[in-house]
Write a protein that holds these residues in place. Structure first.
Motif, short mmCIF file in Angstrom:
data_model
loop_
_atom_site.label_atom_id
_atom_site.label_comp_id
_atom_site.label_asym_id
_atom_site.label_seq_id
_atom_site.Cartn_x
_atom_site.Cartn_y
_atom_site.Cartn_z
N GLY A 91 0.84 -1.18 0.00
CA GLY A 91 0.00 0.00 0.00
C GLY A 91 0.88 1.23 0.00
O GLY A 91 2.08 1.14 -0.25
N CYS A 139 -9.18 0.97 -6.63
CA CYS A 139 -9.29 -0.35 -7.26
C CYS A 139 -10.45 -0.36 -8.26
O CYS A 139 -11.46 0.30 -8.05
N ASP A 190 -4.42 0.81 1.97
CA ASP A 190 -4.12 -0.61 1.82
C ASP A 190 -4.15 -1.02 0.35
O ASP A 190 -4.92 -0.47 -0.45
N VAL A 191 -3.34 -2.00 0.02
CA VAL A 191 -3.23 -2.51 -1.34
C VAL A 191 -4.59 -2.89 -1.92
O VAL A 191 -4.81 -2.72 -3.12
N VAL A 192 -5.53 -3.37 -1.12
CA VAL A 192 -6.82 -3.82 -1.65
C VAL A 192 -7.65 -2.67 -2.21
O VAL A 192 -8.59 -2.92 -2.96
N LEU A 193 -7.32 -1.44 -1.84
CA LEU A 193 -8.07 -0.29 -2.35
C LEU A 193 -7.39 0.40 -3.53
O LEU A 193 -7.94 1.33 -4.09
N PHE A 206 -16.27 -4.55 -4.22
CA PHE A 206 -15.55 -4.71 -2.96
C PHE A 206 -16.40 -4.22 -1.79
O PHE A 206 -16.55 -4.90 -0.78
N SER A 233 0.69 -1.81 -10.72
CA SER A 233 1.14 -0.95 -9.62
C SER A 233 1.64 0.40 -10.14
O SER A 233 1.71 1.36 -9.39
N LYS A 267 -8.90 5.78 1.81
CA LYS A 267 -9.17 5.32 0.45
C LYS A 267 -9.00 6.50 -0.47
O LYS A 267 -9.30 7.63 -0.10
N TRP A 295 -0.61 3.24 -9.32
CA TRP A 295 -0.69 3.73 -7.94
C TRP A 295 -0.17 5.17 -7.89
O TRP A 295 0.68 5.55 -8.70
N ARG A 353 -5.39 -2.85 -9.07
CA ARG A 353 -4.79 -4.18 -8.97
C ARG A 353 -4.08 -4.61 -10.24
O ARG A 353 -3.22 -5.47 -10.20
#
Length: 122
Positions: free
Chosen positions: A34, A92, A48-51, A98, A57, A84, A60, A54
Motif C-alpha cells: 500500500g 481499485c 491498503d493494497v486492496v483499495l 468490494f 502498480s 481510500k 498507484w 490491482r
C-alpha cells in the motif's frame, strides 16, 4: 507513534468519509503493501493494497503525489488512519463490488464518528 492521549484526540475528530488532501510519502513495495500518506495530522495515513489499482502498480499514486483521500477506518493497534483514494484513477477497479462484499454499510457510515463510545469497564 504519538501518545495515547493524542491518538484518542485525533480519533475523536475523525469521521468516515472525511476528506483530506494528502501527499504520498512512501510506497514501500508497489503492488504488494500500500502507500503511506501525510494528511497533515500527527498520525499517519495509509492506503491498503486492496483499495489501489490491482492491474498495474504503475497506476498507484507515486511518492510526492498530492491528491484527496477519505477516512476509511482507523487501525488502533498501529495508530494509523486508513484511507481510500477519492480520485477514481487511484482506486481499485472493482471498488463497488468490494464495498458490496466487505463493507456494505459504507454509504451509511459516511459522516459518522470513526470511534464509537468506549465499552464500559466492569
Amino acid at each position: 507513534m504519538v501518545t495515547e492521549a493524542e491518538w484518542e484526540r485525533v480519533q475523536g475528530e475523525l469521521r468516515f468519509g472525511q476528506v483530506f488532501t494528502g501527499t504520498v510519502v512512501r510506497v514501500p513495495r508497489p503492488g504488494a503493501i500500500g502507500v503511506f500518506v501525510d494528511i497533515g495530522l500527527s498520525v499517519g495515513g495509509f492506503v491498503d493494497v486492496v483499495l489501489l489499482p490491482r492491474r498495474r502498480s504503475e497506476d498507484w499514486p507515486a511518492e510526492g503525489t498530492v491528491t484527496d483521500f477519505e477516512v476509511w477506518w482507523v487501525h488502533s493497534d498501529h495508530q494509523q488512519i486508513r484511507l481510500k483514494p477519492s480520485d477514481p484513477q487511484y482506486l481499485c477497479e472493482d471498488f463497488a463490488d468490494f464495498v458490496a462484499r466487505f463493507r456494505p454499510n459504507w454509504p451509511s457510515d459516511i459522516g459518522k464518528a470513526v470511534r464509537g463510545p468506549r465499552p464500559s469497564t466492569p
